[in-house]
Design an enzyme around this catalytic site. Structure first.
Site, PDB file in Angstrom:
ATOM      1  CG  HIS A   1      14.973 -12.889  -1.512  1.00  0.00           C
ATOM      2  ND1 HIS A   1      15.325 -12.541  -3.196  1.00  0.00           N
ATOM      3  CD2 HIS A   1      13.239 -13.447  -1.990  1.00  0.00           C
ATOM      4  CE1 HIS A   1      14.194 -13.504  -3.720  1.00  0.00           C
ATOM      5  NE2 HIS A   1      13.594 -14.032  -2.864  1.00  0.00           N
TER       6      HIS A   1
ATOM      7  CB  CYS B   1      13.367 -24.102  10.902  1.00  0.00           C
ATOM      8  SG  CYS B   1      11.815 -23.442  10.085  1.00  0.00           S
TER       9      CYS B   1
END
Length: 854
Positions: free
Chosen positions: A433, A809
């Site tokens: 993250h 992506c």
């Protein structure tokens, strides 16, 4: 015993070659230095007589076969002193140290005493004795420590020390000395340590070494003598600037020693210069450097010697350069017509652009290392340590730079991350993250710091050597190299100048694959726009919900008892989402924007600690026991494989309904004053075509309703994020209901390997070191495994729907190797973090150029 190869005709021998304009010398056979010297000879520059030994010849020397030393020596005057320098194919691979003044002995010393003076002659002989003892005979340098002073007395002491240590007199003949030097340098190159060192620099296992034997041009003597270097540009900026040093009574590169009393090259108010002292030699040097630039098609550093006022060019080496200078030098050479634009593009390593896009620590700055981790987001920043997101926000409010330290970040930390200058985490990998958010917003980040103890409750970091760094202390995070430093070293600012812009413009003219950006907020979109991304390839809408004003509303929605209650709460989020999308569409000015619908599990919005749960109960006016029970019920054993992505869209459809309405209403609004907006809506974590059918039915219905309500028509594209292995395998079924397939390689890699991207950093370095994996698969796309799924998905998707758009992506999107794979697989574009867009643009251009050459 070494055997000698007799009767070598040096002028025509491909292995021991006199350097002439037409000699059979190439970089691949004799090394870059030998080839450069031949080019200088072709330019008729004053280069001393030189003989080049090929890679094969040096290899034979290492294995016991000397070339014909006498034939080599006949190319030089009988009384000439010689030097030997390494000549590898790539100068970055290094090589053994140069040996100067070969041929010095008692007889030569006596002659030079009469021509150069006793002190100068003794200095030459002393230097050679020390160099020969240390580099050829491998003696301990300490053996000369007790010898004091200079001149003949010191020389005699050195010769005596050598004889005492080796129990033999110092070699007396030029042939014996040269043979010793050649053997020493050849064997040093082929030694185990040297092999490992150059392999670490990217050299192949069988990399060869050439040697150049050159007549010495004395930089010492009675008249104006010295040595130095000169170049026409700054190594730091690449801007035109004549720089260098000149040291009187010196040899080799002595002028560059930090303690040398060197003269400046050009006029300088701080002291005397070569330009003032010897204006004619200075003018010749500049002229020679300009000629070398034009003919060798490169910015060169000229190594020269002046002997009694006469100039000699000893060597030319490629100017050392920072990343900033590398761009400007390549661009300026192309602007001046010296090289083609395509060659300028290929001379810049794409990943070095990171150093231009972010602040960096000056390479010459002192570094007090505290710890190391994974370099997760490039750039460098300095600030005071804080240990919570709230403290980071408070520091930002006081206009104080801070560094946020967390064991690992969560979505609740996003506001603190935006307030901080850099992030340090104990856990995590390249796609954790903290890493993903850091790269997205251009925030330096080091994750997986395993050599420091994180005592977050105490607000302390404890280093491996026992130092305790507490909250409020100033540290610097180097996200480019993965290090944490104490204090505030000198920085270099980002440099997006005219040269960078020209390079990017040239790249766009030749590349043949689209480059989009991952952008989650209007600020991200503006960064992407500034870097000329061709649209947004991934907008992760969940990041929009972590704003303070929306966080509580999301929690209310999660605690709603019925579908109607959820829809009522989400009505309050609708105008906020609509405003977000209007901003995105306006910033991108008609370029495509691909919006991924809500993806994370809902429990990420709920507090884990007791204090947070108590605050939530007060905010929602619910009993604490009800809040705690609901949170516990929502917890999942493996949330990344649980109720998230399209599974939320199927089971809690109100969220996707609200987002679809916000997208369509924003489309109408943003299209009023500009080109029609055609949004792309992406469904995450799909595994089955029925999931797409269910979500598509609802989205189509909302589109029709919004069109009727607003009295406006619009078009949109619906696609799928392929991030499960099953979606890749069943892409043919799924593609029938889609306009595009976008491969999300972060989760696809995680699921293909059965490997947590947040935890892999703990052991990945061991796996790579032991060659289980060639590279961290979260850092470099696994072509054999994950790549095979991408190929299958692309082929099956295109087979079922020939016109479908294909893209990548994930975080791999900015890697040159991934872009090469996507080009070969027929993808339409890649999407990467905004700050990786220039890297991707340049890499794509280089791949297009390479394919044309092939």
């Amino acid at each position: 015993m070494l055997r000698r190869e007799r009767n070598a005709a040096v002028q025509n021998n491909p292995n021991t070659t006199l350097v002439t304009p037409i000699a059979p010398i190439t970089t691949a056979t004799h090394g870059g230095r030998a080839k450069c010297l031949q080019r200088l000879a072709r330019l008729e520059l004053p280069v001393p007589t030189t003989v080049a030994l090929s890679f094969d010849s040096v290899h034979k020397i290492a294995s016991g076969h000397l070339p014909d030393i006498e034939a080599i020596l006949k190319q030089f005057p009988q009384d000439a002193l010689l030097c030997v320098r390494p000549s590898s194919e790539d100068p970055d691979w290094g090589g053994p140290s140069a040996i100067l003044n070969i041929g010095m002995n008692e007889a030569r010393y006596e002659v030079l005493c009469g021509t150069l003076g006793t002190d100068s002659a003794a200095a030459l002989f002393t230097r050679f004795v020390q160099s020969y003892a240390i580099h050829v005979d491998r003696l301990d340098p300490d053996m000369f420590d007790d010898i004091a002073g200079e001149g003949p007395a010191a020389l005699a002491d050195e010769l005596n020390a050598y004889e005492a240590e080796t129990e033999t007199p110092f070699p007396a003949t030029r042939a014996e000395q040269l043979a010793g030097v050649l053997k020493s340098m050849a064997r040093a190159w082929e030694g185990t340590s040297a092999r490992l060192l150059r392999q670490a620099k990217g050299a192949p296992l069988d990399a060869g070494l050439g040697l150049v034997i050159q007549q010495m041009a004395f930089g010492v003597g009675q008249g104006e003598c010295g040595s130095g270097v000169l170049q026409l540009v700054s190594s730091k900026t690449g801007m035109p600037q004549i720089t260098g040093r000149y040291l009187r009574q010196s040899q080799g590169r002595d002028a560059l020693r930090a303690d040398a009393a060197s003269l400046f090259i050009t006029r300088d108010p701080r002291g005397p210069s070569l330009e003032e002292t010897l204006p004619d030699c200075f003018a010749q040097l500049v002229s020679h450097a300009q000629l070398m630039r034009a003919k060798l098609r490169e910015e060169m550093q000229v190594e020269f010697t002046i002997e009694n006022g006469e100039l000699r060019i000893l060597d030319g080496v490629r100017v050392a350069r920072s990343s900033r200078a590398a761009v400007r030098i390549a661009v300026q050479l192309a602007r001046d017509g010296i090289i083609a634009r395509e060659e300028a593009l290929c001379r810049v390593e794409p990943n070095t652009l990171n150093e231009l896009l972010h602040r960096q620590i000056d390479r010459h700055a002192k570094r007090d290392l505290l710890g190391t981790g994974i370099a997760a987001s490039p750039g460098a920043a300095t600030g005071k340590l804080v240990f919570t997101a709230n403290e980071a926000q408070a520091s930002a409010a006081r206009d104080e730079d801070c560094i946020l330290v967390r064991r690992e970040t969560s979505p609740e930390d996003i506001r603190g991350m935006h307030a901080a200058r850099a992030i340090i985490t104990e856990r995590g990998g390249i796609t954790s993250h903290a890493a993903v958010i850091g790269r997205g917003i251009g925030l330096p980040c080091v994750v997986g710091v395993s050599d420091m103890r994180f005592q977050t409750r105490r607000g302390q970091l404890v280093t491996s050597d026992g130092r305790v760094i507490t909250a409020g202390e100033v540290v610097t995070v180097d996200g480019t190299n993965g290090t944490i430093l104490l204090g505030a070293p000198e920085m270099l600012e980002a440099a997006l100048d005219d040269a960078f812009q020209d390079l990017m413009d040239w790249a766009d003219e030749v590349r043949d694959i689209g480059i989009r950006a991952n952008a989650d907020t209007p600020a991200d979109a503006q960064t992407a726009r500034n870097f000329a991304a061709q649209g947004i390839g991934l907008c992760r809408t969940e990041h929009m919900f972590f704003d303070a004003g929306r966080f509580t509303v999301m929690r209310e929605m999660i605690f709603a008892e019925s579908s109607d209650d959820r829809r009522a709460v989400l009505e309050r989020l609708l105008p906020m989402q609509r405003a977000d999308f209007i901003q995105l569409f306006n910033i991108m000015q008609g370029q495509p924007v691909c919006i991924r619908l809500f993806d994370p599990p809902l429990h990420e919005f709920l507090p884990n600690d007791r204090n947070g749960q108590r605050e939530l109960a007060e905010a929602l006016d619910l009993p604490l026991s009800d809040v705690t029970r609901r949170i516990e019920a929502m917890m999942e054993y493996n949330p990344m494989l649980g109720l998230r992505g399209v599974r939320l869209g199927v089971t809690v459809p109100e969220i996707y309904d609200m987002q679809a309405r916000a997208i369509f209403e924003a489309t109408i609004e943003a299209s009023r004053d500009g080109d029609p907006v055609v949004p792309e809506i992406m469904i995450p974590l799909v595994s089955a075509k029925r999931e797409v059918e269910l979500v598509r039915t609802r989205i189509d219905a909302i589109a029709a309703a919004v069109s009727t309500e607003k009295g406006a028509t619009f078009t949109y594209n619906l696609g799928v994020m392929v991030e499960t292995p099953r979606a890749a395998l069943r892409a043919g079924d799924i593609a029938q209901h889609c306009s595009f397939l976008s491969f999300g390689t972060n989760d696809l890699t995680q699921m293909t390997y059965g490997l947590s991207r947040d935890d892999a950093g703990r052991f990945m370095s061991d796996y790579v070191r032991q060659e289980v994996f060639v590279e961290d698969p979260f850092h470099s796309l696994d072509i054999d495994g994950v790549g095979e799924l991408l190929k299958l998905g692309a082929e099956r998707g295109r087979s079922a729907r020939p016109g479908i758009t294909l893209s990548l992506c994930g975080e791999h999107g900015g890697n040159p190797e991934s872009i090469a794979f996507c080009r070969s697989a027929g993808f339409d574009y890649v999407s990467c973090s905004p700050f990786r867009v220039p890297v991707a643009r340049l890499a794509a251009a280089q791949l297009a150029i390479a394919s044309q050459i092939e």
